[in-house]
Design a protein around this motif. Structure first.
Motif, PDB file in Angstrom:
ATOM      1  N   THR A 293     -44.062 -65.304  15.954  1.00 31.09           N
ATOM      2  CA  THR A 293     -44.232 -64.747  14.607  1.00 31.09           C
ATOM      3  C   THR A 293     -45.416 -63.797  14.551  1.00 31.09           C
ATOM      4  N   ALA A 294     -46.528 -64.173  15.176  1.00 33.45           N
ATOM      5  CA  ALA A 294     -47.727 -63.329  15.159  1.00 33.45           C
ATOM      6  C   ALA A 294     -47.440 -61.952  15.745  1.00 33.45           C
ATOM      7  N   LEU A 295     -46.739 -61.921  16.875  1.00 36.81           N
ATOM      8  CA  LEU A 295     -46.434 -60.645  17.524  1.00 36.81           C
ATOM      9  C   LEU A 295     -45.360 -59.882  16.753  1.00 36.81           C
ATOM     10  N   PHE A 296     -44.299 -60.575  16.383  1.00 34.17           N
ATOM     11  CA  PHE A 296     -43.161 -59.945  15.717  1.00 34.17           C
ATOM     12  C   PHE A 296     -43.571 -59.314  14.392  1.00 34.17           C
ATOM     13  N   ALA A 297     -44.291 -60.065  13.555  1.00 34.47           N
ATOM     14  CA  ALA A 297     -44.688 -59.549  12.239  1.00 34.47           C
ATOM     15  C   ALA A 297     -45.673 -58.402  12.361  1.00 34.47           C
ATOM     16  N   ALA A 298     -46.556 -58.463  13.355  1.00 34.69           N
ATOM     17  CA  ALA A 298     -47.530 -57.380  13.533  1.00 34.69           C
ATOM     18  C   ALA A 298     -46.833 -56.077  13.903  1.00 34.69           C
ATOM     19  N   THR A 299     -45.798 -56.153  14.750  1.00 38.23           N
ATOM     20  CA  THR A 299     -45.086 -54.933  15.135  1.00 38.23           C
ATOM     21  C   THR A 299     -44.326 -54.340  13.949  1.00 38.23           C
ATOM     22  N   ILE A 300     -43.796 -55.205  13.070  1.00 38.62           N
ATOM     23  CA  ILE A 300     -43.108 -54.692  11.872  1.00 38.62           C
ATOM     24  C   ILE A 300     -44.120 -54.044  10.929  1.00 38.62           C
ATOM     25  N   GLY A 301     -45.256 -54.691  10.753  1.00 43.83           N
ATOM     26  CA  GLY A 301     -46.277 -54.166   9.853  1.00 43.83           C
ATOM     27  C   GLY A 301     -46.786 -52.798  10.261  1.00 43.83           C
ATOM     28  N   MET A 302     -46.751 -52.500  11.549  1.00 46.39           N
ATOM     29  CA  MET A 302     -47.257 -51.210  12.036  1.00 46.39           C
ATOM     30  C   MET A 302     -46.440 -50.028  11.557  1.00 46.39           C
ATOM     31  N   VAL A 303     -45.185 -50.252  11.184  1.00 42.16           N
ATOM     32  CA  VAL A 303     -44.319 -49.129  10.798  1.00 42.16           C
ATOM     33  C   VAL A 303     -43.970 -49.138   9.313  1.00 42.16           C
ATOM     34  N   GLN A 304     -44.662 -49.965   8.530  1.00 44.02           N
ATOM     35  CA  GLN A 304     -44.434 -49.987   7.087  1.00 44.02           C
ATOM     36  C   GLN A 304     -45.240 -48.890   6.401  1.00 44.02           C
TER      37      GLN A 304
END
Length: 338
Positions: A293-304
């Protein structure tokens, strides 16, 4: 009145604020609504400070207050009881301290919004249920607070009820969390079946008396609790409700969906760590969920592009780190991260 018999006052004041603003707020001036809401969050913060001072100065590790029977049969009893230890103290400090500051900020932020009294009534209701959640001495009373903060979150996410996006976000949060709550309920049924009680003290005492108990039904209970914790703390795969929850007013996002309610899952794992310590498999599952979750959510947040969605995914990622801390049995690190 002794300290243990004053614990009920901590959640009482926010409940009183909800009742007053919920019933009379429409006829009160905005200054009156704000005064009630602020007083009913400042007083619990003062009580918590007194509790901190008492427990630290007298080197008290735990305070428990049982008030009255709630459910009582021939072989099963649940009492209205609150308990405070150092874990509870930390959460109480965060809830009352951050809660009061966000109430104070909301006085100006929501000054020109319709439904001013309704907003503060819901916010006080959330404070009440969140305080019940962390003060609870049994799984059942904790579950009451658990469901209550879900209700308050639903009401506050959908505060702008004229907006279809806000209504959809509130329903989504409500439905996704019901999936997690089903796991929590099944865990309680297994606890009753194997221990005959839902009291933390009695269950943990039974575990200490039987060091040979490992895995098996304890793993099943722990994994079901993980399902509940993942729903409330927005972990994979039940993270999808939190980004949409930012449709609510910004103070709601700050208080509920970034600072307090979303840490309830982490609190549940830390509170029941004796169960997880007897199941390395369940701890491994918690660690994997947290790391992914930590990695997955961080990668999504980078492109918001929307700042509130960036903050939402950042929060999910941070909660993942807290789950990872729980999964490697670094419970104090997981809590301090909050």
């Amino acid at each position: 009145m002794s300290v243990e018999h004053q614990l009920w006052l901590i959640p009482l004041f926010p409940l009183l604020g909800f009742l007053l603003n919920g019933t009379l707020g429409r006829r009160l001036p905005r200054s009156g609504v704000a005064t009630i809401a602020l007083l009913c969050t400042a007083l619990p913060a003062i009580w918590v400070l007194r509790l901190w001072q008492f427990m630290l100065s007298h080197d008290v590790l735990q305070i428990t207050a049982a008030y009255a029977p709630w459910i009582e049969t021939s072989n099963f009893v649940v009492r209205f009881a609150f308990t405070v230890d150092h874990l509870t103290l930390i959460l109480l400090g965060v809830i009352t301290g951050v809660g009061f500051l966000i109430h104070l900020y909301s006085v100006g932020y929501m000054a020109h919004e319709e439904g001013y009294w309704r907003f503060f009534a819901y916010l006080n209701l959330f404070m009440f249920f969140m305080l019940v959640l962390v003060l609870a001495e049994s799984f059942l009373l904790l579950f009451v607070g658990w469901e209550g903060v879900g209700l308050a979150s639903y009401l506050l996410i959908g505060f702008y009820w004229q907006k279809p996006a806000a209504n959809n976000a509130g329903r989504k949060a409500f439905v996704v969390n019901r999936v997690g709550d089903a796991g929590f309920l099944l865990a309680m049924f297994l606890l009753i079946n194997h221990f005959g009680t839902l009291s933390f003290v009695q269950i943990f005492s039974a575990l200490n008396r039987h060091p040979e108990l490992h895995g098996g039904f304890l793993t099943a209970i722990a994994l079901l609790l993980v399902v509940g914790a993942a729903g409330k703390s927005a972990q994979i795969p039940l993270y999808v409700w939190l980004p949409d929850a930012m449709e609510g007013p910004t103070p709601v996002s700050a208080l509920i969906h970034a600072a307090t309610m979303v840490t309830a899952g982490v609190y549940l794992v830390c509170r029941t760590h004796l169960l997880f310590d007897r199941s390395p498999f369940a701890l491994g599952v918690v660690a994997i969920i947290g790391a992914v979750t930590a990695l997955f959510a961080a990668t999504i947040g980078m492109v918001q592009h929307d700042i509130k969605r960036v903050l939402a995914y950042s929060t999910i990622s941070q909660l993942g780190y807290m789950f990872l801390g729980c999964g490697v049995a670094a419970y104090s690190a997981a809590v301090s991260t909050s």
